[in-house]
Write a protein that holds these residues in place. Structure first.
Motif, short mmCIF file in Angstrom:
data_model
loop_
_atom_site.label_atom_id
_atom_site.label_comp_id
_atom_site.label_asym_id
_atom_site.label_seq_id
_atom_site.Cartn_x
_atom_site.Cartn_y
_atom_site.Cartn_z
N ALA A 15 0.39 -1.23 -0.23
CA ALA A 15 0.02 -0.39 -0.28
C ALA A 15 1.08 1.28 0.19
O ALA A 15 0.59 2.18 0.23
N LEU A 16 2.14 0.99 0.06
CA LEU A 16 3.31 2.20 -0.10
C LEU A 16 3.02 2.66 1.59
O LEU A 16 3.36 4.30 1.36
N ASP A 17 2.89 2.18 2.38
CA ASP A 17 2.89 3.13 3.85
C ASP A 17 5.30 2.59 3.55
O ASP A 17 5.03 1.73 3.55
N VAL A 18 5.77 3.10 4.22
CA VAL A 18 7.00 3.20 4.11
C VAL A 18 7.54 3.59 6.04
O VAL A 18 7.03 4.42 6.71
N VAL A 66 10.03 -8.86 -0.59
CA VAL A 66 10.57 -8.67 -2.12
C VAL A 66 11.92 -7.19 -1.84
O VAL A 66 11.20 -6.13 -1.91
N LEU A 67 13.53 -7.37 -1.97
CA LEU A 67 14.05 -7.14 -2.26
C LEU A 67 14.55 -6.27 -3.57
O LEU A 67 14.65 -7.63 -4.33
N SER A 68 14.70 -4.99 -4.29
CA SER A 68 14.41 -4.61 -5.44
C SER A 68 15.61 -4.07 -5.43
O SER A 68 15.65 -2.45 -4.45
N ASP A 69 16.69 -3.71 -6.50
CA ASP A 69 17.73 -2.84 -6.31
C ASP A 69 17.15 -1.95 -7.94
O ASP A 69 16.49 -1.68 -8.70
N TRP A 70 16.95 -0.70 -7.01
CA TRP A 70 16.42 0.63 -8.22
C TRP A 70 17.28 1.06 -8.99
O TRP A 70 17.32 1.95 -10.33
N ALA A 71 18.68 0.41 -8.87
CA ALA A 71 19.84 0.82 -9.67
C ALA A 71 19.99 1.96 -10.30
O ALA A 71 20.44 3.07 -10.98
N LEU A 72 19.95 2.72 -9.00
CA LEU A 72 20.69 5.01 -8.50
C LEU A 72 21.51 4.52 -7.50
O LEU A 72 21.33 3.95 -7.12
N THR A 91 34.51 13.44 1.90
CA THR A 91 34.03 14.29 1.99
C THR A 91 32.76 13.73 1.76
O THR A 91 31.21 15.17 1.78
N HIS A 92 32.32 13.43 0.58
CA HIS A 92 31.44 12.91 -0.12
C HIS A 92 31.07 11.23 -0.02
O HIS A 92 32.51 9.66 -0.31
N ASN A 93 30.32 10.14 -0.21
CA ASN A 93 29.30 9.35 0.02
C ASN A 93 28.83 9.21 -1.48
O ASN A 93 28.20 9.78 -1.85
N THR A 94 29.05 8.12 -1.66
CA THR A 94 28.12 7.32 -2.75
C THR A 94 26.88 6.32 -2.13
O THR A 94 27.44 5.11 -0.95
N GLU A 95 25.85 6.56 -2.08
CA GLU A 95 24.81 5.91 -1.85
C GLU A 95 23.90 5.36 -3.27
O GLU A 95 23.41 5.85 -3.62
N HIS A 96 23.89 3.96 -2.78
CA HIS A 96 23.06 2.65 -3.40
C HIS A 96 21.59 1.93 -3.12
O HIS A 96 21.50 1.95 -2.59
N LEU A 97 20.51 2.92 -3.95
CA LEU A 97 19.03 2.81 -3.43
C LEU A 97 18.39 0.93 -3.79
O LEU A 97 18.47 0.45 -4.97
N PHE A 98 18.15 1.16 -3.59
CA PHE A 98 16.90 0.01 -2.75
C PHE A 98 15.14 0.08 -1.80
O PHE A 98 15.15 0.62 -1.47
N GLY A 99 14.28 -0.93 -2.71
CA GLY A 99 13.22 -0.64 -2.30
C GLY A 99 13.30 -2.42 -1.63
O GLY A 99 13.65 -3.53 -1.60
N TRP A 141 10.36 8.31 -5.32
CA TRP A 141 10.35 8.09 -6.06
C TRP A 141 9.39 6.16 -6.25
O TRP A 141 9.40 5.70 -6.93
N LEU A 142 9.23 5.97 -4.91
CA LEU A 142 8.67 5.27 -4.30
C LEU A 142 7.31 4.22 -5.07
O LEU A 142 7.20 3.08 -5.40
N PRO A 143 6.72 5.52 -5.75
CA PRO A 143 5.57 4.84 -6.11
C PRO A 143 5.29 3.96 -7.44
O PRO A 143 4.84 2.82 -8.40
N ARG A 144 6.89 4.70 -8.41
CA ARG A 144 7.65 4.80 -9.61
C ARG A 144 7.69 3.25 -9.46
O ARG A 144 8.01 2.13 -10.71
N PHE A 145 8.77 3.20 -8.43
CA PHE A 145 9.57 1.92 -8.27
C PHE A 145 9.01 0.49 -8.51
O PHE A 145 8.64 -0.28 -8.18
N ALA A 146 7.32 0.84 -7.22
CA ALA A 146 6.77 -0.41 -7.15
C ALA A 146 6.09 -0.90 -8.07
O ALA A 146 5.70 -2.09 -8.03
#
Length: 152
Positions: A15-18, A66-72, A91-99, A141-146
């Motif tokens: 239902a897209l509750d986070v 369901v673990l999904s790699d958003w490739a972002l 000073t900077h970090n690279t963060e990879h996104l998952f749902g 972005w969750l609605p699109r990736f879901a």
């Protein structure tokens, strides 16, 4: 020293509750699950699975999840108050996104040294509550990736 490569895992229901968790060292700082790689060779997926377990007690590989790699990836400047955790000059970090879709909103087991409270909110409210702009943007972005991963 922390490795400046991390994951952000947006845990949500069909239902897209986070799920948001409040940092123990920064009251009012609500976020999704985040965490750095333990080693350079650790994959982002393994980091996501480990961080979800450490921060919430949930098993990202459970049959009902369901673990999904958003490739972002986001590259952002590390907040000055947390730079001491990294090698000098980082000073900077690279963060990879998952749902991570879970069947329903459930209480989670927080790591008390890291987080002090939890809340499940509809995705738009969760995005507004996040302190981190990149975390808030990921939640929007969750609605699109879901839909893309046929979750829910």
């Amino acid at each position: 020293m922390k490795i400046p490569q991390s994951v952000l895992v947006v845990i949500h229901t069909p239902a897209l509750d986070v799920l948001l968790i409040e940092r123990a060292d920064a009251p009012g700082f609500w976020q999704s699950v985040t965490g750095s790689k333990d080693t350079e060779s650790e994959s982002f997926e393994a980091t996501a699975v480990r961080e979800v377990r450490e921060e919430t007690g949930l098993d990202a590989r459970a049959p009902s999840h369901v673990l999904s790699d958003w490739a972002l990836e986001n590259v952002y400047e590390i907040y000055p108050q947390w730079r001491h955790r990294y090698a000098s000059g980082i000073t900077h970090n690279t963060e990879h996104l998952f749902g991570l879709c879970v069947p329903k909103a459930v209480p989670v087991v927080l790591s008390p040294r890291e987080h002090q409270a939890q809340i499940w909110l509809p995705w738009a409210e969760a995005a507004e509550r996040c302190f981190s702009p990149s975390n808030a943007e990921a939640i929007t972005w969750l609605p699109r990736f879901a839909r893309a991963f046929a979750v829910g």
